[in-house]
Design an enzyme around this catalytic site. Structure first.
Site, PDB file in Angstrom:
ATOM      1  CE  LYS A 152      44.819  41.238  34.474  1.00 56.31           C
ATOM      2  NZ  LYS A 152      44.333  39.860  34.375  1.00 56.31           N
ATOM      3  CG  ASP A 210      39.428  38.902  38.270  1.00 56.46           C
ATOM      4  OD1 ASP A 210      39.407  39.914  37.547  1.00 56.46           O
ATOM      5  OD2 ASP A 210      40.099  37.887  38.014  1.00 56.46           O
ATOM      6  CD  GLN A 216      44.902  36.605  33.142  1.00 62.87           C
ATOM      7  OE1 GLN A 216      44.953  37.458  34.029  1.00 62.87           O
ATOM      8  NE2 GLN A 216      44.333  36.832  31.990  1.00 62.87           N
TER       9      GLN A 216
END
Ligand code: GUN
Length: 299
Positions: A55, A122, A99
């Protein structure tokens, strides 16, 4: 039946990252700063390490700023919440990604709920899920949005098509179904308790498999010519020539590619789309947060 077309997610993701990079450059011109994505990693899960590294690299390659925050596995939950609050109020941060999975002593829902929904790139916040469900602007989880992009690229208008989503997770199955409904598909969500799953899947013009069971969807489950999107990432038991175990999807590719009109491979199908869509969501967030116009169909 002849062989299905193979949907090249890797190439599509590359094109999408190129479009993000163009928007990131014009954003920087207009806003006088780079768009910023903050990624928080707690602990040392090896798979998460790889995701976070990728990422970071791709964020920078697109001309955006990557802010990485690494916390030890035994960080108190209150410290993580305080970091998220700090990122919420930092004007240089357009998107926040924590995460997952988090260590067991942390409540994932509570952490996600602390993220400002306008920075929730997200799409995991309940506000984001709600906005999707009622048709408001918001952020959609990256993997299902990536699947939809591949479907629209392949099929164009999806109106009236029968779509079956196998799997009902909050991060793939449910948002996928919402997206397909928004595109005027007739949507069925199938899951582990569905009766006669092969029969249900055979009705579908579009199949999205997101159950996490290796090679479950067989060739005779698929209507000839259907478009099949495989979200699965499973490892088969190790063998001599594949000591880590072969990576396969939820779809029996050898069988289904004899019947379907088009199918995504694993790897190289949906997988590369997830980070590309994350970057797409981040540049959209940056424009919205900076009050800059971005046409609905800009990306
Ligand atoms: N862990 C594995 N995939 C993802 C993802 O897309 N987002 C977050 N936050 N965690 C993940």
């Amino acid at each position: 039946m002849s062989n299905a077309d193979i949907i090249d997610g890797k190439a599509f993701a590359e094109g999408l990252r190129g479009r993000v990079a163009e928007l990131a450059a014009s954003f920087e011109q207009a806003a006088g700063r780079k768009a910023g994505l903050a990624v928080v990693l707690v602990g040392e899960d090896p798979a998460s390490e790889i995701y976070v590294r990728n990422k970071g690299k791709q964020t920078i390659a697109c001309g955006m700023e990557s802010m990485e925050h690494r916390l030890p596995a035994d960080t108190p939950e209150t410290d993580l919440l305080a970091l998220v609050e700090q990122l919420n109020s930092d004007p240089a941060v357009d998107g926040i990604l924590v995460q997952l999975p988090l260590p067991d002593h942390m409540d994932e829902q509570k952490v996600i709920a602390t993220i400002n929904p306008d920075k929730d790139v997200d799409g995991f916040h309940v506000i984001s899920a709600g906005r999707l469900a009622v048709g408001q602007k918001g952020f959609v989880a990256c993997t299902p949005l990536g699947c939809l992009m591949l479907l629209k690229d392949r099929l164009g208008d999806l109106s009236g098509l029968d779509a079956v989503v196998i799997g009902r997770s909050n991060i793939v199955g449910k948002p996928m179904a919402q997206l397909l409904l928004r595109e005027n598909c007739t949507v069925t969500i199938a899951h582990s308790r569905t009766k006669d799953l092969p029969e249900v899947v055979r009705r579908a013009d579009i199949v999205v498999a997101a159950v996490g069971r290796a090679e479950m969807v067989k060739g005779d489950w698929v209507k000839p010519g259907a478009t099949v999107i495989d979200v699965g990432m499973n490892r088969l038991p190790p063998t001599e020539d594949k000591p880590k175990g072969k990576l396969v999807g939820d779809v029996d590719f050898a069988e289904v590619s004899q019947v379907a009109g088009a199918v995504t491979p694993v790897p190289g199908g949906v997988g590369p789309m997830t980070i590309a869509v994350l970057l797409r969501n981040t540049i959209v967030a940056a424009h919205r947060n900076a009050g800059l116009e971005l046409a609905e169909d800009a990306i």
